[in-house]
Design an enzyme around this catalytic site. Structure first.
Site, PDB file in Angstrom:
ATOM      1  N   PHE A 102       0.852  -1.204   0.000  1.00 49.50           N
ATOM      2  CA  PHE A 102       0.000   0.000   0.000  1.00 49.50           C
ATOM      3  C   PHE A 102       0.883   1.248   0.000  1.00 49.50           C
ATOM      4  O   PHE A 102       0.773   2.115   0.850  1.00 49.50           O
ATOM      5  CB  PHE A 102      -0.963  -0.039   1.194  1.00 49.50           C
ATOM      6  CG  PHE A 102      -2.203   0.794   0.998  1.00 49.50           C
ATOM      7  CD1 PHE A 102      -3.055   0.565  -0.082  1.00 49.50           C
ATOM      8  CD2 PHE A 102      -2.523   1.809   1.887  1.00 49.50           C
ATOM      9  CE1 PHE A 102      -4.201   1.333  -0.257  1.00 49.50           C
ATOM     10  CE2 PHE A 102      -3.671   2.578   1.718  1.00 49.50           C
ATOM     11  CZ  PHE A 102      -4.516   2.337   0.641  1.00 49.50           C
ATOM     12  N   THR A 142       3.784  -4.788  -4.107  1.00 44.92           N
ATOM     13  CA  THR A 142       4.974  -4.565  -3.272  1.00 44.92           C
ATOM     14  C   THR A 142       6.130  -4.082  -4.159  1.00 44.92           C
ATOM     15  O   THR A 142       6.102  -4.261  -5.376  1.00 44.92           O
ATOM     16  CB  THR A 142       5.389  -5.860  -2.521  1.00 44.92           C
ATOM     17  OG1 THR A 142       5.715  -6.868  -3.480  1.00 44.92           O
ATOM     18  CG2 THR A 142       4.278  -6.357  -1.611  1.00 44.92           C
ATOM     19  N   LYS A 151       8.036  -5.775 -10.869  1.00 43.65           N
ATOM     20  CA  LYS A 151       8.812  -6.319 -11.990  1.00 43.65           C
ATOM     21  C   LYS A 151       9.658  -7.532 -11.595  1.00 43.65           C
ATOM     22  O   LYS A 151       9.997  -8.366 -12.432  1.00 43.65           O
ATOM     23  CB  LYS A 151       9.741  -5.229 -12.557  1.00 43.65           C
ATOM     24  CG  LYS A 151       9.019  -4.150 -13.317  1.00 43.65           C
ATOM     25  CD  LYS A 151       9.822  -2.853 -13.393  1.00 43.65           C
ATOM     26  CE  LYS A 151       9.574  -2.006 -12.194  1.00 43.65           C
ATOM     27  NZ  LYS A 151      10.102  -0.653 -12.233  1.00 43.65           N
ATOM     28  N   VAL A 210       5.437  -2.267 -17.244  1.00 42.78           N
ATOM     29  CA  VAL A 210       6.172  -1.637 -18.353  1.00 42.78           C
ATOM     30  C   VAL A 210       5.421  -0.382 -18.788  1.00 42.78           C
ATOM     31  O   VAL A 210       4.226  -0.447 -19.083  1.00 42.78           O
ATOM     32  CB  VAL A 210       6.281  -2.604 -19.568  1.00 42.78           C
ATOM     33  CG1 VAL A 210       7.022  -1.930 -20.718  1.00 42.78           C
ATOM     34  CG2 VAL A 210       6.972  -3.894 -19.169  1.00 42.78           C
ATOM     35  N   GLY A 213       4.527   2.347 -17.082  1.00 45.99           N
ATOM     36  CA  GLY A 213       3.619   3.040 -16.150  1.00 45.99           C
ATOM     37  C   GLY A 213       2.189   2.902 -16.644  1.00 45.99           C
ATOM     38  O   GLY A 213       1.658   1.801 -16.749  1.00 45.99           O
ATOM     39  N   GLU A 261      14.455   5.089  -8.464  1.00 43.53           N
ATOM     40  CA  GLU A 261      14.196   3.976  -7.545  1.00 43.53           C
ATOM     41  C   GLU A 261      14.926   4.259  -6.236  1.00 43.53           C
ATOM     42  O   GLU A 261      15.897   5.021  -6.208  1.00 43.53           O
ATOM     43  CB  GLU A 261      14.746   2.668  -8.139  1.00 43.53           C
ATOM     44  CG  GLU A 261      14.136   2.234  -9.456  1.00 43.53           C
ATOM     45  CD  GLU A 261      12.748   1.614  -9.320  1.00 43.53           C
ATOM     46  OE1 GLU A 261      12.471   0.963  -8.305  1.00 43.53           O
ATOM     47  OE2 GLU A 261      11.940   1.810 -10.235  1.00 43.53           O
ATOM     48  N   ASP A 285      16.483  -1.806 -14.289  1.00 41.41           N
ATOM     49  CA  ASP A 285      15.044  -1.576 -14.437  1.00 41.41           C
ATOM     50  C   ASP A 285      14.633  -1.742 -15.913  1.00 41.41           C
ATOM     51  O   ASP A 285      13.651  -2.418 -16.222  1.00 41.41           O
ATOM     52  CB  ASP A 285      14.701  -0.173 -13.920  1.00 41.41           C
ATOM     53  CG  ASP A 285      13.232   0.160 -14.077  1.00 41.41           C
ATOM     54  OD1 ASP A 285      12.418  -0.378 -13.302  1.00 41.41           O
ATOM     55  OD2 ASP A 285      12.895   0.941 -14.991  1.00 41.41           O
ATOM     56  N   LYS A 289      12.165  -4.718 -17.640  1.00 41.41           N
ATOM     57  CA  LYS A 289      11.014  -4.438 -18.511  1.00 41.41           C
ATOM     58  C   LYS A 289      11.205  -5.113 -19.878  1.00 41.41           C
ATOM     59  O   LYS A 289      10.253  -5.610 -20.474  1.00 41.41           O
ATOM     60  CB  LYS A 289      10.848  -2.925 -18.659  1.00 41.41           C
ATOM     61  CG  LYS A 289      10.399  -2.258 -17.350  1.00 41.41           C
ATOM     62  CD  LYS A 289      10.578  -0.760 -17.400  1.00 41.41           C
ATOM     63  CE  LYS A 289      10.076  -0.087 -16.130  1.00 41.41           C
ATOM     64  NZ  LYS A 289      10.534   1.290 -15.973  1.00 41.41           N
ATOM     65  N   GLY A 291       4.949   6.865 -12.241  1.00 43.79           N
ATOM     66  CA  GLY A 291       4.010   7.713 -11.503  1.00 43.79           C
ATOM     67  C   GLY A 291       2.919   6.877 -10.880  1.00 43.79           C
ATOM     68  O   GLY A 291       2.494   5.858 -11.452  1.00 43.79           O
TER      69      GLY A 291
HETATM   70  N1  HSE Z   1      12.377   4.017 -11.789  1.00 48.45           N
HETATM   71  C1  HSE Z   1      11.474   3.639 -12.835  1.00 48.45           C
HETATM   72  C2  HSE Z   1      11.688   4.574 -14.010  1.00 48.45           C
HETATM   73  C3  HSE Z   1      10.071   3.703 -12.317  1.00 48.45           C
HETATM   74  O1  HSE Z   1      12.366   5.584 -13.809  1.00 48.45           O
HETATM   75  O2  HSE Z   1      11.231   4.322 -15.108  1.00 48.45           O
HETATM   76  C4  HSE Z   1       9.032   3.079 -13.208  1.00 48.45           C
HETATM   77  O3  HSE Z   1       9.229   1.716 -13.410  1.00 48.45           O
END
Ligand code: HSE
Length: 338
Positions: free
Chosen positions: A8, A95, A124, A151, A153, A208, A219, A223, A315
């Site tokens: 949450f 989470t 992810k 992937v 947002g 992050e 990251d 994705k 976001g």
């Molecule tokens: N840290 C990631 C980014 C967040 O900047 O794309 C979204 O997955």
């Protein structure tokens, strides 16, 4: 539909706000009436078979820092117990991403699928490390596993490729999958140093918690793995990605690229054989030349040519909108024929 929400944080709270603001038209337009029957955060839990009051849940989280304070009687129950024992149709696994061992997300997803629940996740880690086996488990248990928010947002990158290009064959795709590094590289084009651009991204809340995940390309690689499995039917995990981050990019590299009419972007690419994440020069006339935290993906397809999709890649509310899309899809696929 009864939902269990595990995690949450920013996305979970945004999802609760989204439900509060959209409940009437969600029912009238989509026939969806979500009811959150359990919610778990890192410090506590709350359960109500009648449905938790989402506004109160948000207020309690804000004032007490944990939803465990919502109702003392159910505050101590652990996530696995709740997932296995609370009656619900869907688990929302929200989470934070852990790319080392995927936990606790992987265990949550497995427990839910084994107890016959559909799963929506924005995490992810489990998918980047074990996509093929998780999908197999979902099929075995006859449940759906959906992950649009992992992937792009809120940008429907996965759905675009999977649905809009149905019947066509995607030969390859390449693009920008990480907003933080794109923000840093864009700022460096304005002559900011790498360090101050990173500080800027941290302060604005894009990065992050461990910035290495963004900067070193993990990251984007995660994705890329999710896309390769889902869109190209490859059976790959993180270790199959050839990955280089942006740590070594200097202002002088950016300036040299600029003189050639190019910009340096952290590009993720897949051609059905190789998975690569690396800083790459992109022409400023290429549709992939987008700045700030935007993501952009170009798909090359056999019959209809190239398509580029651009949108905000991160976001809370954006990602929550992807969760809602998945929920409507699960409802459409599983409940309409009952
Ligand atoms: N840290 C990631 C980014 C967040 O900047 O794309 C979204 O997955």
């Amino acid at each position: 539909m009864r939902l269990i929400v595990v995690g949450f944080g920013v996305v979970g709270q945004s999802f609760a706000k989204l439900l509060l603001s959209r409940s009437a038209d969600l029912y009238s337009i989509y026939g969806v009436k979500p009811r959150v029957v359990a919610c778990v955060d890192s410090k506590g839990s709350s359960v109500s078979s009648a449905g938790l009051d989402l506004q109160r849940l948000l207020d309690v989280k804000k004032s007490k820092d944990t939803i465990g304070e919502y109702d003392k009687r159910s505050s101590h129950l652990d996530s696995t117990h709740i997932i296995e024992n609370v009656d619900a149709e869907v688990l929302l696994e929200l989470t934070p991403t852990n790319l080392n061992d995927g936990e606790p997300g992987t265990s949550h997803i497995i427990s839910a699928m084994r107890s016959g629940k559909h799963v929506i996740t924005v995490n992810k880690g489990p998918l980047a490390l074990a996509f093929p086996s998780l999908l197999e488990l979902a099929n075995y248990n006859g449940v759906m596993l959906r992950f649009s928010g992992t992937v792009g947002g809120g940008t429907p990158i996965l759905e675009f490729a999977k649905r809009c290009l149905k019947g066509d064959r995607i030969i390859s795709f390449r693009g920008i999958l990480n907003g933080t590094t794109n923000y840093i590289l864009s700022k460096m084009e304005e002559d900011l140093t790498f360090e101050s651009a990173l500080d800027d991204a941290r302060q604005k809340g894009y990065a992050e918690a461990a910035p290495s995940l963004d900067i070193d390309g993990y990251d984007a690689a995660a994705k890329l793995v999710i896309m390769a499995n889902w869109i190209m039917n490859m059976k790959v995990t993180m270790k199959d990605v050839n990955r280089v981050g942006i740590r070594k990019i200097k202002l002088s590299d950016i300036q040299r690229a600029h003189k050639r009419g190019n910009a340096i972007k952290l590009i993720a690419m897949c051609d059905n054989k190789c998975l690569i994440v690396k800083p790459t020069e992109v022409s400023k006339t290429d549709p992939l030349y987008v700045n700030g935290t935007l993501n952009a993906l170009t798909f090359s397809s056999e019959h209809s040519g190239q398509h580029t999709i651009i949108g905000r890649g991160a976001g809370g509310m954006e990602t929550a909108s992807a969760v809602l899309r998945d929920l409507i899809e699960i409802k459409d696929a599983t409940f309409e024929h009952r």
